[in-house]
Design a protein around this motif. Structure first.
Motif, mmCIF file in Angstrom:
data_model
loop_
_atom_site.group_PDB
_atom_site.id
_atom_site.type_symbol
_atom_site.label_atom_id
_atom_site.label_comp_id
_atom_site.label_asym_id
_atom_site.label_seq_id
_atom_site.Cartn_x
_atom_site.Cartn_y
_atom_site.Cartn_z
ATOM 1 N N UNK A 269 -93.913 85.369 -87.176
ATOM 2 C CA UNK A 269 -94.511 86.911 -86.940
ATOM 3 C C UNK A 269 -95.397 86.600 -85.846
ATOM 4 N N UNK A 270 -95.541 87.663 -84.961
ATOM 5 C CA UNK A 270 -96.124 87.724 -83.596
ATOM 6 C C UNK A 270 -97.553 88.337 -84.026
ATOM 7 N N UNK A 271 -97.767 88.797 -85.120
ATOM 8 C CA UNK A 271 -99.112 89.614 -85.202
ATOM 9 C C UNK A 271 -99.939 88.730 -86.060
ATOM 10 N N UNK A 272 -101.005 89.147 -86.509
ATOM 11 C CA UNK A 272 -101.809 88.490 -87.423
ATOM 12 C C UNK A 272 -101.484 88.313 -88.572
ATOM 13 N N UNK A 273 -101.983 87.080 -89.326
ATOM 14 C CA UNK A 273 -101.285 87.087 -90.886
ATOM 15 C C UNK A 273 -102.270 87.504 -91.676
ATOM 16 N N UNK A 274 -102.310 89.093 -91.669
ATOM 17 C CA UNK A 274 -103.245 89.891 -92.492
ATOM 18 C C UNK A 274 -102.812 90.366 -93.776
ATOM 19 N N UNK A 275 -103.285 89.808 -94.983
ATOM 20 C CA UNK A 275 -102.861 90.446 -96.301
ATOM 21 C C UNK A 275 -102.997 92.022 -96.350
ATOM 22 N N UNK A 276 -103.861 92.534 -95.962
ATOM 23 C CA UNK A 276 -104.229 94.084 -95.944
ATOM 24 C C UNK A 276 -102.973 94.585 -94.875
ATOM 25 N N UNK A 277 -102.715 94.033 -93.907
ATOM 26 C CA UNK A 277 -101.489 94.827 -92.954
ATOM 27 C C UNK A 277 -100.363 94.324 -93.819
ATOM 28 N N UNK A 278 -100.044 93.151 -94.314
ATOM 29 C CA UNK A 278 -98.889 93.329 -95.493
ATOM 30 C C UNK A 278 -98.755 94.397 -96.358
ATOM 31 N N UNK B 208 -100.027 97.439 -95.909
ATOM 32 C CA UNK B 208 -99.760 98.513 -95.004
ATOM 33 C C UNK B 208 -98.142 98.858 -94.761
ATOM 34 N N UNK B 209 -97.772 97.648 -94.174
ATOM 35 C CA UNK B 209 -96.313 97.631 -93.901
ATOM 36 C C UNK B 209 -95.479 97.859 -94.958
ATOM 37 N N UNK C 254 -91.597 86.343 -95.575
ATOM 38 C CA UNK C 254 -92.535 85.616 -96.407
ATOM 39 C C UNK C 254 -93.450 86.361 -97.105
ATOM 40 N N UNK C 255 -94.146 87.351 -96.355
ATOM 41 C CA UNK C 255 -94.857 88.206 -96.979
ATOM 42 C C UNK C 255 -94.353 89.167 -98.025
ATOM 43 N N UNK C 256 -93.008 89.562 -97.723
ATOM 44 C CA UNK C 256 -92.309 90.361 -98.506
ATOM 45 C C UNK C 256 -92.216 89.512 -99.952
ATOM 46 N N UNK C 257 -91.459 88.199 -99.829
ATOM 47 C CA UNK C 257 -91.486 87.773 -101.213
ATOM 48 C C UNK C 257 -92.961 87.766 -101.633
ATOM 49 N N UNK C 258 -94.039 86.971 -101.096
ATOM 50 C CA UNK C 258 -95.010 87.184 -101.529
ATOM 51 C C UNK C 258 -95.813 88.296 -102.359
ATOM 52 N N UNK D 123 -88.515 93.215 -86.318
ATOM 53 C CA UNK D 123 -89.581 93.846 -85.649
ATOM 54 C C UNK D 123 -90.753 92.973 -85.772
ATOM 55 N N UNK D 124 -91.618 93.437 -84.672
ATOM 56 C CA UNK D 124 -92.851 92.689 -84.714
ATOM 57 C C UNK D 124 -94.029 93.324 -85.759
ATOM 58 N N UNK D 125 -94.685 92.614 -86.327
ATOM 59 C CA UNK D 125 -95.480 93.203 -87.460
ATOM 60 C C UNK D 125 -96.498 94.240 -86.725
ATOM 61 N N UNK D 126 -96.960 93.922 -85.702
ATOM 62 C CA UNK D 126 -97.899 95.005 -85.018
ATOM 63 C C UNK D 126 -97.489 96.255 -85.008
ATOM 64 N N UNK D 127 -95.914 96.443 -84.738
ATOM 65 C CA UNK D 127 -95.446 98.015 -84.755
ATOM 66 C C UNK D 127 -94.965 98.598 -85.771
ATOM 67 N N UNK D 128 -94.520 97.382 -86.626
ATOM 68 C CA UNK D 128 -93.685 97.896 -87.852
ATOM 69 C C UNK D 128 -94.091 99.270 -88.537
ATOM 70 N N UNK D 129 -95.433 99.246 -89.165
ATOM 71 C CA UNK D 129 -96.087 100.313 -89.731
ATOM 72 C C UNK D 129 -95.778 101.856 -89.023
ATOM 73 N N UNK D 130 -95.798 101.720 -87.568
ATOM 74 C CA UNK D 130 -95.547 102.847 -86.848
ATOM 75 C C UNK D 130 -94.325 102.932 -86.528
ATOM 76 N N UNK D 131 -93.459 102.340 -86.533
ATOM 77 C CA UNK D 131 -91.983 102.222 -85.874
ATOM 78 C C UNK D 131 -91.103 101.306 -87.133
#
Length: 412
Positions: free
Chosen positions: A191-200, A202-203, A335-339, A395-403
């Motif tokens: 992942x190119x973005x931060x490993x944030x659970x909250x971000x996971x 959101x995604x 990884x976050x998806x399976x988590x 896709x980069x995690x930083x843009x996936x929620x928006x794109x």
């Protein structure tokens, strides 16, 4: 042999050992409580030991998944294997229930061996072999669940329950060493973005198909756990001898696992040809029909046959859900998806026994089968609305929620 094939068979063995190690010791925890001197409130302690592990795992899984995306799934398998070795070994040394509870919580917080295996296999297998690979791993889990209680019971009988815990830890350590030296992870998808659970979260919320998969995972886990706690009681109700209830219930449980070992490869090959969604719907419909059919049999042998047929269809469900997850998430989020999926499973594991107990207390055991059949039938209708992305782009995690690439490239 190609790298993905070598990985698959090493990880098959590791998954088999992990599953067997868990079932070597977990079913015997209530007996172990007596060994360490718990005479009062044994049932309460047993329930607390089980539920605390489920709860801890549901809370930690998204974070462990984010670590897998950041550092690789192989490292997470190794970490989980070492944790399990330490937990099982220390469990053999406990002297009171509080120490045992602390270790069970630690197990839930830091393990995650099998989810990491599934994430690695799903990410590092050729697209046209993912179905075969995931169902092959599912046969390892089923085989371990069948063999584990036999190994654990045999070791406990020859020695004691503490020896069973030590044996489980040693087996896990050996399988972890094989992973260290033999498994090669080619596609880490860091992942190119931060490993944030909250971000996971959101995604996940921004990906409609993935959100539906999580809901289905909860429903499927509930359907399993509403039935399992009452099987032994139902065996007695339909004519089994109370003294042999444990043996007969174990036999009925094993039939579902045996059916999975036999039929799972067929479903995997079919999924690679027609898609995971179609196989998922078939498995859920078969599971619903199997639960309704169990109401009609009032003798142990008829009931056992129906359970086997139910297992032949239901074994398609979990691998198909995992396959849909692979199809509908980018590799740098896997990884976050399976988590998150493991969290959904643990939530269902916690809800199921309470739901089953409440229905059984208010009505009859037959109503538990009926309610579970309705739940799986509804799940089949929900699964039919899923879309399956054949080759999700990274896709980069930083843009996936928006794109969200999944929402733009979905097709049936």
């Amino acid at each position: 042999m190609e790298i993905w094939q070598k990985n698959l068979w090493v990880l098959w063995f590791g998954t088999f050992v992990a599953s067997a190690s868990l079932t070597m010791v977990i079913p015997f925890l209530p007996l172990f409580l007596i060994d360490i001197g718990v005479q009062d409130n044994t049932e309460m302690w047993a329930g607390l030991l089980f539920s605390s592990t489920f709860l801890a795992s549901s809370l930690s899984s998204p974070y462990l998944g984010s670590l897998a995306d950041k550092f690789g799934r192989k490292k997470m398998i190794i970490r989980a294997g070492i944790v399990l070795f330490i937990v099982f070994t220390l469990t053999a040394m406990v002297t009171n229930p509080y120490e045992l509870l602390a270790l069970r919580i630690l197990h839930g917080l830091l393990a995650g061996y099998i989810p990491a295996v599934i994430a690695l296999v799903g990410t590092n297998t050729p697209d046209n072999k993912v179905g075969f690979a995931l169902t092959t791993i599912s046969t390892a889990t089923a085989s371990g669940r069948i063999m584990g209680p036999l190994l654990g019971g045999g070791i406990a009988h020859l020695f004691n329950n503490r020896a069973a815990f030590v044996s489980a830890g040693v087996l896990i350590l050996l399988s972890t060493l094989l992973v260290i030296f033999l498994v090669k992870e080619e596609k880490i998808g860091e992942s190119k973005g931060r490993s944030s659970v909250f971000e996971a979260f959101k995604i996940a919320a921004s990906n409609r198909s993935f959100s539906m998969i999580l809901i289905l995972t909860v429903f499927v886990s509930i359907s399993v756990m509403t039935i399992e706690p009452v099987i032994s009681l139902y065996v007695v109700q339909i004519g089994g001898d109370a003294g042999d209830a444990s043996l007969l219930a174990g036999f009925v449980f094993s039939l579902v696992g045996i059916a999975g070992i036999i039929f799972a490869p067929f479903w995997g090959r079919l999924a690679d040809k027609v898609g995971f969604r179609h196989v998922l719907v078939i498995g859920l419909v078969g599971g619903a029909a199997g639960n309704f059919s169990q109401m009609a049999f009032h003798n142990i042998w008829g009931f056992a046959i129906v359970r086997f047929v139910y297992g032949a269809f239901f074994c398609a469900v979990i691998p198909a859900l995992n396959g849909m997850l692979v199809r509908n998430t980018p590799s740098d989020f896997r990884g976050r998806a399976f988590g998150l999926n493991n969290t959904a499973s643990q939530v269902g594991n916690m809800i199921g026994p309470g739901v089953g107990g409440a229905i059984g207390a208010a009505f009859t055991t037959h109503m538990i089968f009926a309610a579970t059949g309705v739940l799986l039938a509804g799940s089949a209708m929900l699964a039919h609305r899923l879309t399956e992305t054949k080759r999700p782009e990274t896709a980069s995690v930083s843009v996936m929620p928006h794109n969200d690439p999944v929402s733009k490239t979905q097709h049936t």
